[in-house]
Design a protein around this motif. Structure first.
Motif, short mmCIF file in Angstrom:
data_model
loop_
_atom_site.label_atom_id
_atom_site.label_comp_id
_atom_site.label_asym_id
_atom_site.label_seq_id
_atom_site.Cartn_x
_atom_site.Cartn_y
_atom_site.Cartn_z
N MET A 1 -7.80 7.73 -3.72
CA MET A 1 -7.55 6.43 -2.99
C MET A 1 -6.46 7.41 -2.04
N ASP A 2 -6.71 7.07 -1.27
CA ASP A 2 -5.51 7.31 0.33
C ASP A 2 -3.92 6.45 -0.16
N PRO A 3 -2.75 8.07 0.16
CA PRO A 3 -1.86 7.17 -0.14
C PRO A 3 -1.00 6.45 0.75
N ARG A 4 -1.80 6.90 1.91
CA ARG A 4 -0.96 6.57 3.44
C ARG A 4 -1.01 5.36 3.56
N ALA A 5 -1.92 3.90 3.52
CA ALA A 5 -1.73 3.35 3.95
C ALA A 5 -0.37 2.70 3.19
N ALA A 6 0.07 2.72 1.90
CA ALA A 6 0.75 2.17 1.47
C ALA A 6 2.23 2.64 2.24
N ALA A 7 2.44 3.46 2.27
CA ALA A 7 3.53 3.59 3.48
C ALA A 7 3.23 3.15 4.84
N SER B 129 -4.64 13.27 -1.26
CA SER B 129 -5.09 11.88 -1.86
C SER B 129 -4.50 11.81 -3.18
N LEU B 130 -4.32 10.36 -3.77
CA LEU B 130 -3.95 10.62 -5.40
C LEU B 130 -5.30 9.99 -6.10
N ALA B 131 -5.29 11.07 -7.53
CA ALA B 131 -6.52 11.51 -7.67
C ALA B 131 -6.69 10.51 -9.15
N ARG B 132 -5.34 10.58 -9.68
CA ARG B 132 -5.18 8.94 -11.03
C ARG B 132 -4.07 9.34 -11.28
#
Lengths: 252, 144
Positions: A1-7, B129-132
């Motif tokens: 999951m790409d965390p950047r969109a959340a920011a 990236s967020l793995a889990r």
């Protein structure tokens, strides 16, 4: 999951309006108009940001007389203030180096810039889009759906048809359009105004072809003295007065 | 301290993912750190604990697991795969710094070792990236 969109929403939380200057053809003055629009608003006391999204040919910093590499950072990256405008550009990282990018790279760079730039509180953020309605325009609509589009055209026959297609596409994407403006007007004109009227889009004004413009680029003081800038200032007031009015016109 | 902004994004994304999965409490967040972005790992891990909002009960006692992912490129012209040694060849500190902020700028400073092309794909190890996200799913009120 790409965390950047959340920011992204958080990073843009203090930003009032977001206006993307777009035009489907290259060389019609998007960067000079975007930079001048931001400068005109800053001159009127607004807190303004300018994000150069033309990653392969960034030039807004050139228009406003900036240069150098690496903005300051603290809990994120701070925009570089040029003539009162808070600017961000890949040029602040890559300098003069050419960085060829394909679709996925473009999306990643946009996400990264939106996730790390600390705009703070702004009345308006101007996005300078690259030519065409490709990756960047589609990503802006997807990631920042409240963006209002300012369509730029010229009277040239090779431009009019493509602006018409751009309107159709933005309507289909349900992207808000704040209006249409004409650049490089010489004698006569009226083609862009007619297109705006026929598309149900407000006409924001025309900017004359100004031979004095080229020598004023890079010097905000001289830029402000041009006829070009006077016309952009009027368009800026027109856009500012249309807060909350941008809607997608009915499809045609 | 651009690591702080990235850590902030990770925690926000994890909270959002946990909420969507109906988790009441997050036990562990696994983050994958791509080699290309050259994150300062100590600073990033410190930032992860610093950005936790005190008012977020779901995150109390959360554990962070940081995994490193080596960078892999594939040339679109000659199809050669390459990686870490080619990143290491970027010696200029400013050029490395540019890649640190915007990993796609590697296209300006790295070339395929086979044919010299800047037209390559970043297959793995780009950035964060967020793995889990692991935790307890709220069972809801017990049936009466």
């Amino acid at each position: 999951m790409d965390p950047r969109a959340a920011a992204i929403d958080d990073r843009l939380a203090g930003v009032g309006r977001i206006v993307a200057v777009t035009g489907s053809k290259g060389g019609i003055g998007k960067s000079v108009i975007s930079s001048s629009l931001a400068l005109a608003w800053a001159d009127e006391g607004m807190a303004v940001g300018l994000l150069d999204l033309d990653f392969t040919s960034p030039s807004d910093h050139v228009v406003l007389g900036g240069g150098g590499r690496f903005p300051t950072e603290e809990f994120g990256v701070d925009p570089v203030v040029l003539a009162g405008v808070r600017t961000m550009s890949v040029a602040y990282f890559s300098g003069d180096a050419a960085a060829p990018m394909r679709g996925g790279d473009v999306t990643n760079t946009l996400l990264e810039l939106l996730a790390i730039t600390r705009w703070g509180d702004l009345d308006a953020l101007v996005l300078d889009l690259p030519p065409g309605l490709g990756d960047i325009a589609l990503d802006v609509v997807r990631l920042v759906p409240r963006t209002e589009f300012l369509l730029l055209g010229t009277a040239s026959r090779v431009v009019i048809g493509s602006v018409q297609r751009a309107v159709r596409l933005l309507v289909e994407l349900r992207a808000p359009i704040v209006g249409m403006a004409e650049n490089l007007r010489r004698d006569g004109g009226g083609e862009v105004e007619a297109l705006a009227a026929g598309s149900g889009v407000p006409f924001l004004g025309a900017v004359p072809y100004d031979p004095a413009l080229e020598d004023a680029l890079g010097d905000p003081g001289r830029l402000r003295e041009t006829d070009f800038f006077d016309a952009v200032r009027r368009i800026g007031r027109e856009v500012a007065g249309r807060a909350g009015t941008a809607t997608s016109p009915p499809g045609r | 301290m651009h690591e702080f902004a990235l850590a902030d994004a990770v925690v926000k994304a994890a909270v959002r993912a946990a909420r969507e999965a109906g988790m009441a409490r997050i036990e562990a967040i696994t983050v994958r750190v791509g080699e290309l972005q050259q994150i300062e790992r100590d600073l990033f891990e410190f930032s992860l604990t610093e950005v936790i909002p005190a008012a977020e009960p779901a995150l109390q006692g959360v554990r962070f697991v940081v995994e490193e992912e080596p960078v892999r490129f594939r040339c679109r012209v000659c199809e050669r795969e390459f990686g870490t040694p080619d990143l290491d060849r970027v010696e200029d500190a400013d050029d490395r710094e540019a890649i640190h902020f915007l990993p796609e700028l590697s296209h300006a400073y790295i070339r395929c070792p086979g044919c010299g092309s800047p037209d390559f794909e970043i297959l793995a190890g780009r950035g964060i990236s967020l793995a889990r996200v692991e935790g307890d799913t709220d069972p809801g009120p017990a049936p009466g």
